[in-house]
Design an enzyme around this catalytic site. Sequence first.
Site, short mmCIF file in Angstrom:
data_model
loop_
_atom_site.label_atom_id
_atom_site.label_comp_id
_atom_site.label_asym_id
_atom_site.label_seq_id
_atom_site.Cartn_x
_atom_site.Cartn_y
_atom_site.Cartn_z
N ARG A 1 -1.25 -9.05 13.16
CA ARG A 1 -1.74 -8.02 12.24
C ARG A 1 -2.58 -8.65 11.13
NH1 ARG A 1 3.79 -5.46 10.87
NH2 ARG A 1 2.68 -4.48 9.15
N ARG B 1 -10.10 1.24 8.74
CA ARG B 1 -9.72 -0.14 8.99
C ARG B 1 -10.81 -0.90 9.74
NH1 ARG B 1 -3.87 0.42 8.80
NH2 ARG B 1 -2.86 -1.55 9.27
N LYS C 1 0.84 -1.21 0.00
CA LYS C 1 0.00 0.00 0.00
C LYS C 1 0.88 1.26 0.00
CE LYS C 1 -2.04 -1.11 3.92
NZ LYS C 1 -1.39 -2.43 4.18
N ARG D 1 11.38 -5.84 4.79
CA ARG D 1 11.15 -4.40 4.68
C ARG D 1 12.14 -3.60 5.55
NH1 ARG D 1 5.44 -2.17 5.47
NH2 ARG D 1 5.48 -3.57 7.24
N ARG E 1 10.80 -1.97 11.19
CA ARG E 1 9.69 -1.57 12.08
C ARG E 1 9.54 -2.56 13.24
NH1 ARG E 1 4.68 -0.18 8.16
NH2 ARG E 1 3.61 -1.38 9.77
P1 AP5 Z 1 4.75 -1.66 1.91
O1 AP5 Z 1 4.42 -0.78 0.75
O2 AP5 Z 1 5.53 -1.11 3.02
O3 AP5 Z 1 3.43 -2.42 2.43
P2 AP5 Z 1 2.14 -1.86 3.18
O4 AP5 Z 1 0.96 -2.47 2.50
O5 AP5 Z 1 2.20 -0.39 3.29
O6 AP5 Z 1 2.31 -2.60 4.57
P3 AP5 Z 1 2.19 -2.06 6.07
O7 AP5 Z 1 2.90 -3.09 6.91
O8 AP5 Z 1 2.61 -0.65 6.15
O9 AP5 Z 1 0.67 -2.21 6.30
P4 AP5 Z 1 -0.04 -2.20 7.64
O10 AP5 Z 1 -1.42 -2.02 7.19
O11 AP5 Z 1 0.24 -3.40 8.47
O12 AP5 Z 1 0.67 -1.01 8.45
P5 AP5 Z 1 0.22 0.47 8.83
O13 AP5 Z 1 1.42 1.30 8.85
O14 AP5 Z 1 -0.94 0.89 8.01
O15 AP5 Z 1 5.53 -2.93 1.29
C1 AP5 Z 1 6.03 -3.95 2.11
C2 AP5 Z 1 7.42 -4.40 1.62
O16 AP5 Z 1 7.31 -5.01 0.34
C3 AP5 Z 1 8.41 -3.25 1.44
O17 AP5 Z 1 9.67 -3.74 1.81
C4 AP5 Z 1 8.37 -2.95 -0.06
O18 AP5 Z 1 9.60 -2.42 -0.53
C5 AP5 Z 1 8.07 -4.32 -0.64
N1 AP5 Z 1 7.23 -4.28 -1.85
C6 AP5 Z 1 6.10 -3.55 -2.01
N2 AP5 Z 1 5.55 -3.80 -3.23
C7 AP5 Z 1 6.35 -4.73 -3.82
C8 AP5 Z 1 6.31 -5.39 -5.10
N3 AP5 Z 1 5.32 -5.17 -5.98
N4 AP5 Z 1 7.27 -6.29 -5.37
C9 AP5 Z 1 8.26 -6.53 -4.48
N5 AP5 Z 1 8.38 -5.93 -3.28
C10 AP5 Z 1 7.43 -5.04 -2.95
O19 AP5 Z 1 -0.32 0.27 10.33
C11 AP5 Z 1 0.56 -0.05 11.38
C12 AP5 Z 1 -0.19 -0.08 12.69
O20 AP5 Z 1 -0.71 1.23 12.99
C13 AP5 Z 1 -1.41 -1.00 12.74
O21 AP5 Z 1 -1.06 -2.34 13.07
C14 AP5 Z 1 -2.22 -0.34 13.86
O22 AP5 Z 1 -1.69 -0.64 15.13
C15 AP5 Z 1 -2.00 1.15 13.60
N6 AP5 Z 1 -3.00 1.73 12.67
C16 AP5 Z 1 -2.75 2.29 11.45
N7 AP5 Z 1 -3.88 2.72 10.88
C17 AP5 Z 1 -4.88 2.43 11.76
C18 AP5 Z 1 -6.29 2.62 11.73
N8 AP5 Z 1 -6.92 3.17 10.67
N9 AP5 Z 1 -7.01 2.19 12.80
C19 AP5 Z 1 -6.42 1.63 13.87
N10 AP5 Z 1 -5.09 1.42 13.97
C20 AP5 Z 1 -4.33 1.80 12.91
MG MG Z 2 2.40 0.95 4.90
#
Ligand code: AP5
Ligand code: MG
Length: 216
Positions: free
Chosen positions: A171, A88, A13, A127, A160
């Site tokens: 997660r 979410r 994402k 990552r 992270r």
């Molecule tokens: P990356 O682009 O980093 O993936 P992502 O989908 O952004 O994954 P996240 O782990 O950030 O998602 P998440 O939803 O768990 O975390 P968030 O920060 O939102 O890509 C991943 C890896 O793959 C990277 O190394 C990249 O280089 C590689 N890659 C990407 N695309 C590729 C491709 N096509 N080919 C090869 N490699 C590739 O949330 C974190 C925490 O915050 C949550 O657990 C929760 O505690 C809190 N939180 C956030 N939002 C909320 C909410 N709305 N409500 C409640 N709690 C929340």
């Molecule tokens: Mg992310």
Amino acid sequence: MRLLIMGPPGAGKGTQAVLIQKHFDIPHVSTGDLFREAVKNNSPLGVSVRKYIEHGELVPDDITIQVVIDRLKHDDCKNGFLFDGFPRTIPQAVALDSILSNLNITLDAVINVVVSNQKLMERIAGRRVCKVCNAGYHVVTNKPKVEGVCDKCGGELYQRKDDTAETVQNRLKVYNDQTKPLLDYYDKRNIIKNVNGLGEIQDTFKEVLASLGVKQ
Ligand code: AP5
Ligand code: MG
Ligand code: ZN
């Protein structure tokens, strides 16, 4: 353009969001990034959300919704936005609907990045993120030019805290239980755009643009 990008942890994402943000010149609003920034600064918000993030649990809806309301007030959101990782939960989606309807605006599309569970684990395990500018890398698929150093700003790359195997399992469970049901919620409005997230980063981006009707 007013967009959401959804998908399980590690789907890509944030990676796609950076490209979408540049293409449409809209701000990338990631609640995860906003929370991590607050934790880094040890602000009152950071103190209240740290334990949820570190255990892979969702931050309570009231805190999350307030963060989004505050962020939407910034001028850069006037001409559109891309939300990454929000909403979410169903209550967050309902709150977003009411915020947008008060502003007399609607969502244009919800991009859903589809990736297998096996791939998610590989992506999260490899990552690395820049401590300074948040740019994302991967030790195999998206390497920086110099190991451990951000190409964009020279900042140090880190792993992270919630990217440990145990927290990732939680997660994924939280995603399946609480976030996946949102796909039905938006599907009823016919605004979901499913894109294949298994290919190269640029291939997925091309699918995103095509799904939004952008001629390439
Ligand atoms: P990356 O682009 O980093 O993936 P992502 O989908 O952004 O994954 P996240 O782990 O950030 O998602 P998440 O939803 O768990 O975390 P968030 O920060 O939102 O890509 C991943 C890896 O793959 C990277 O190394 C990249 O280089 C590689 N890659 C990407 N695309 C590729 C491709 N096509 N080919 C090869 N490699 C590739 O949330 C974190 C925490 O915050 C949550 O657990 C929760 O505690 C809190 N939180 C956030 N939002 C909320 C909410 N709305 N409500 C409640 N709690 C929340
Ligand atoms: Mg992310
Ligand atoms: Zn950087």
